[in-house]
Design a protein around this motif. Structure first.
Motif, short mmCIF file in Angstrom:
data_model
loop_
_atom_site.label_atom_id
_atom_site.label_comp_id
_atom_site.label_asym_id
_atom_site.label_seq_id
_atom_site.Cartn_x
_atom_site.Cartn_y
_atom_site.Cartn_z
N PRO A 157 77.19 40.97 -7.50
CA PRO A 157 76.06 41.85 -7.08
C PRO A 157 75.64 40.78 -5.40
CG PRO A 157 75.80 39.84 -9.02
CD PRO A 157 77.13 40.06 -8.31
N THR B 171 71.98 42.15 -8.14
CA THR B 171 71.87 41.89 -9.69
C THR B 171 72.62 42.04 -10.92
OG1 THR B 171 70.08 43.79 -10.79
CG2 THR B 171 69.16 42.46 -9.90
N ALA C 7 75.43 41.15 -16.77
CA ALA C 7 75.13 41.84 -15.90
C ALA C 7 76.17 42.74 -15.16
CB ALA C 7 74.86 39.96 -15.56
#
Ligand SMILES: Nc1nc2c(c(=O)[nH]1)N[C@H]1C(S)=C(S)[C@@H](COP(=O)(O)OP(=O)(O)OC[C@H]3O[C@@H](n4cnc5c(N)ncnc54)[C@H](O)[C@@H]3O)O[C@H]1N2
Ligand code: MOO
Length: 401
Positions: free
Chosen positions: A385, A341, A276
């Motif tokens: 994030p 995110t 991520a």
């Protein structure tokens, strides 16, 4: 499609699956830059004797009132055996000499007026007991641990090895690395002219430089076409001869992204795929059947370099026994964009302010394919994030190129 793994978990998974490359003995003259894998203890007290610190004369101070002395002998560095029995006398000494027996003070030559074998102290000079003497053992005592496993052998460590008589030393074995560029669009650096659709391959040179910069010098560069059979065949050969494979490109979801499939076929166990983060999301990492380390980095040049400094280099440093240090804290000099995110890696240029703080000026790359501006940056900062941009003054870890 597999779920995206957070950056800290990706790091954790990599760190907990790494092998060690073992150790080897090398002669001291090949040890610079290597990682020590043994403890080194002091062979003897340092200095091994009370040592003269200044060129001048050695005297027996007594009550300090005597101003003139007669030269009774000479003790130069490397000599021994002189002894002063008479406090009206002195012994000429040089820096590094053993303090002659019977002496407890050294007077520098600048504080002496010499006339033949008679020395008079200059008028305002008052010698002190034990002045200009390095006492035996003041630096270290016999048996003290001076170097520990996991230390990089730089100039001070080499001095300690030499001073303590280590002509051979046990260091971490460095892995044989292969860098594999994938992609039919890739041309050689010297190819002219380029056909339409071609670009010169550059990731492999960048990755090799990053590895050399951290002392990983056994690096082989090769390439494979976008073909599953050819990729599998080349990787099979490399897995048999190298301990670390670093691939660039072919890890995303394109029709010709064959790297994960080829590695799976060769028995390389996938530890993670897709993180991520931006850039570098498609990174793949696995461990081979003989515990080979396999990093498959995304092909976009900024992504490949980000993944190299954030995961590859720290992993190889851990595998050779260096302590993990993480990113270096720096202070953002201007706001930087984040993602709600994804962890964002942003190229920065660093400098120091008047207070000595390391400030990082964001120099975002327009896309992860745009790397021509990176030479004007020092590395990337990692921003977790967040729903809002990172404000100036935020402290973030820096990973240097
Ligand atoms: N449908 C999707 N497409 C893509 C996704 C996705 O999630 N869905 N992810 C994108 C991201 S993010 C990245 S990063 C790239 C990574 O793709 P690959 O690792 O498969 O890399 P390639 O497709 O082979 O190449 C990408 C790009 O990089 C250039 N390249 C490759 N190797 C080199 C080299 N040695 N030197 C210089 N440049 C190189 C290549 O020409 C491509 O332009 O995938 C996105 N797509
Ligand atoms: O993760 Mo990719 O690196 O953004 O282009």
């Amino acid at each position: 499609m597999s779920e995206l793994i957070p950056v800290h978990e990706a790091e954790q998974r990599i760190r907990s699956s790494l092998p060690s490359f073992g150790t080897e003995q090398v002669p001291i003259d090949r040890a610079a830059g290597r990682v020590l894998r043994q403890a080194v203890r002091a062979e003897c007290d340092q200095p091994p004797f009370d040592r003269v610190m200044m060129d001048g004369i050695a005297i027996a101070l007594g009550d300090g009132s005597r101003r003139t002395f007669t030269v009774r002998g000479r003790q130069l560095a490397g000599m021994h055996g002189q002894s002063l029995d008479d406090p009206s006398g002195c012994i000429e000494v040089t820096t590094g000499a053993v303090l002659p027996a019977g002496c407890d003070c050294v007077v520098p030559v600048e504080q002496c007026r010499r006339d033949s074998d008679r020395v008079e102290l200059v008028a305002d000079w008052q010698p002190q007991l034990r002045q200009f003497i390095h006492p035996r053992g003041s630096d270290c005592r016999q048996g003290d641990e001076l170097l520990a496993p996991g230390m990089r052998l730089r100039a001070p460590e080499l001095a300690v090895l030499a001073a303590n008589g280590l002509d051979r030393v046990e260091v971490a074995r460095m892995p044989a690395v292969a860098i594999v560029a994938t992609g039919d669009e890739l041309a050689e650096v010297d190819q002219r002219p380029l056909a339409e659709g071609q670009i010169r391959r550059s990731n492999d040179r960048a990755l090799a430089a990053a590895l050399h910069g951290r002392g990983f010098d056994d690096v082989l560069l090769t390439r494979v076409p976008d073909d599953l059979a050819a990729t599998t065949q080349t990787l099979a050969g490399l897995l048999a001869s190298r301990q670390v494979l670093v691939l660039s490109g072919g890890v995303s979801v394109g029709q010709r992204d064959f790297v994960p499939a080829a590695l799976r076929e060769l028995g390389v166990t996938q530890v993670l795929h897709r993180i991520a983060q931006r850039p570098g999301k498609p990174m793949w990492f696995g461990i081979g059947p003989q515990r080979q380390i396999v990093f498959a980095l995304p092909g976009n040049p900024v992504s490949a370099l980000v993944c190299a400094v954030r995961y590859l280099l720290p992993a190889l440093e851990q595998a050779v026994g260096l302590p993990g240090v993480g990113g270096e804290p720096v202070v953002l000099a201007a706001p930087a964009n984040t993602s709600p995110t994804l962890t964002c890696f942003i190229p920065v240029r660093v400098h120091h302010d008047g207070a000595g703080r390391t400030l990082a000026v964001p120099v975002p790359a327009p896309t992860s394919g745009d790397f021509s501006g990176l030479p004007h940056t020092d590395g990337v900062i990692e921003l977790p994030p967040s729903g809002t941009p990172a404000a100036a003054g935020t402290v973030a870890p820096l990973y240097r190129w």
